[in-house]
Scaffold this active site. Structure first.
Site, PDB file in Angstrom:
ATOM      1  N   ASN A   8       0.852  -1.191   0.000  1.00 11.05           N
ATOM      2  CA  ASN A   8       0.000   0.000   0.000  1.00 11.05           C
ATOM      3  C   ASN A   8       0.890   1.243   0.000  1.00 11.05           C
ATOM      4  O   ASN A   8       1.400   1.638   1.037  1.00 11.05           O
ATOM      5  CB  ASN A   8      -0.894  -0.041   1.258  1.00 11.05           C
ATOM      6  N   TRP A   9       1.049   1.821  -1.179  1.00 12.29           N
ATOM      7  CA  TRP A   9       1.961   2.969  -1.317  1.00 12.29           C
ATOM      8  C   TRP A   9       1.375   4.263  -0.759  1.00 12.29           C
ATOM      9  O   TRP A   9       2.060   5.293  -0.729  1.00 12.29           O
ATOM     10  CB  TRP A   9       2.314   3.175  -2.786  1.00 12.29           C
ATOM     11  N   GLU A  92      -6.994   4.883   7.919  1.00 11.35           N
ATOM     12  CA  GLU A  92      -6.709   6.294   7.635  1.00 11.35           C
ATOM     13  C   GLU A  92      -7.914   6.955   6.967  1.00 11.35           C
ATOM     14  O   GLU A  92      -8.211   8.124   7.226  1.00 11.35           O
ATOM     15  CB  GLU A  92      -5.455   6.410   6.753  1.00 11.35           C
ATOM     16  N   GLY A 229       2.724  -0.753   4.473  1.00 11.90           N
ATOM     17  CA  GLY A 229       2.660   0.652   4.067  1.00 11.90           C
ATOM     18  C   GLY A 229       4.059   1.218   3.887  1.00 11.90           C
ATOM     19  O   GLY A 229       4.696   1.040   2.846  1.00 11.90           O
ATOM     20  N   GLY A 230       4.579   1.872   4.909  1.00 16.25           N
ATOM     21  CA  GLY A 230       5.874   2.557   4.857  1.00 16.25           C
ATOM     22  C   GLY A 230       6.990   1.740   4.222  1.00 16.25           C
ATOM     23  O   GLY A 230       7.685   2.227   3.320  1.00 16.25           O
TER      24      GLY A 230
HETATM   25  P1  PGA Z   1       2.532   0.700   7.794  1.00 17.92           P
HETATM   26  O1  PGA Z   1       1.108   0.867   7.085  1.00 17.92           O
HETATM   27  O2  PGA Z   1       3.148  -0.564   7.265  1.00 17.92           O
HETATM   28  O3  PGA Z   1       3.295   1.934   7.381  1.00 17.92           O
HETATM   29  O4  PGA Z   1       2.289   0.630   9.244  1.00 17.92           O
HETATM   30  C1  PGA Z   1       0.248  -0.205   7.035  1.00 17.92           C
HETATM   31  C2  PGA Z   1      -1.019   0.186   6.337  1.00 17.92           C
HETATM   32  O5  PGA Z   1      -1.010   0.788   5.260  1.00 17.92           O
HETATM   33  O6  PGA Z   1      -2.079  -0.105   6.842  1.00 17.92           O
END
Ligand code: PGA
Length: 248
Positions: A8-9, A92, A229-230
């Site tokens: 998930n960018w 989010e 994510g990150g």
């Molecule tokens: P993260 O994000 O790996 O940066 O904690 C996870 C997500 O997109 O839910």
């Protein structure tokens, strides 16, 4: 690699060139890349093994809804671009954009009707986690029931629904859940889906997974993969995670 990785960018990167480089470096089997809408078309053209996902969609249909929804993107538009999966219910969006379970449910129904596979994000915040296991289970049961309401008529198949269990406090904080706790909740979610809906569904973990902590998570067979994510923005991290999944 049997485990699924959803990359998930979020709102990154800022140029097409960077996006294509990152996509090339993450182009493995069982990987789903979810770039921003603007890069989907070009990325879909170059991927050889990975699948493509969107990070959001409208619950309205371009044709029957009249298309009068400024700024929105419909399921059929995504389908026509070659999108196979869509992330729905990310915390989010729930938090910053006020997405409710009712809105999320409409998005799930729109996706399934259009033939898109759903990656549904659920998970409790820290206040609920502090209340203990029963409070977490009750919260998740309620969220799940509201988010997938009505889909049994359409008949979800195992390949059409993926759940991402993401405790809100673990997302983007660098503080992942304890793998044994995440595995326990994932077991609960799977049991719930089987008992209540007869659905055998893959459940991923998400929240601060990186090239280092993946080694602790990978020991738990009930975790069917990860939503990242990150760390998905750094090809070295993606590589470490993929390597850990391959070695398992
Ligand atoms: P993260 O994000 O790996 O940066 O904690 C996870 C997500 O997109 O839910």
């Amino acid at each position: 690699m049997k485990r699924i990785l959803v990359l998930n960018w979020k709102m990154n990167p800022v140029t097409l060139e960077e996006a294509l480089n990152l996509a090339r470096a993450s182009d493995y089997k069982d990987v789903i890349i979810a770039p921003p809408f603007i890069f989907i078309e070009e990325i879909a053209k170059i991927l050889k093994k990975a699948r493509i996902g969107a990070q959001n969609l409208s619950w309205e249909n371009s044709l029957t809804g009249g298309g009068a929804f400024t700024g929105e993107v419909s399921a059929s538009e995504l389908k026509n671009l070659g999108v196979e999966y869509v992330i729905i219910g990310h915390s989010e969006r729930r938090k910053y954009l006020g997405e409710t379970d009712e809105m999320i449910n409409k998005k799930v129904l729109a996706s399934v009707s259009a033939g898109l596979k759903v990656i549904l994000c659920i998970g409790e915040d820290s206040a609920i986690r502090k209340k203990g296991k029963k409070a977490v289970e009750d919260f998740i049961k309620n969220q799940l029931e509201n988010d997938i309401k009505g889909t049994y008529d359409i008949k979800f198949k195992i390949q059409n629904l993926i759940i991402a269990y993401e405790p809100v406090w673990a997302i983007g904080t660098g503080q992942a859940d304890a793998p044994e706790d995440a595995a326990e909740i994932i077991k609960y979610i799977k049991k719930l889906l089987i008992v209540s809906y007869g659905l055998l569904v893959r459940v991923l973990y998400g929240g601060s997974v990186n090239g280092k902590d993946i080694k602790d998570f990978i020991k738990y067979d009930e975790i069917d993969g990860y939503l990242i994510g990150g760390a998905s923005l750094k090809s070295s991290e993606v590589n470490k995670i993929i390597q850990a999944c391959l070695e398992k």
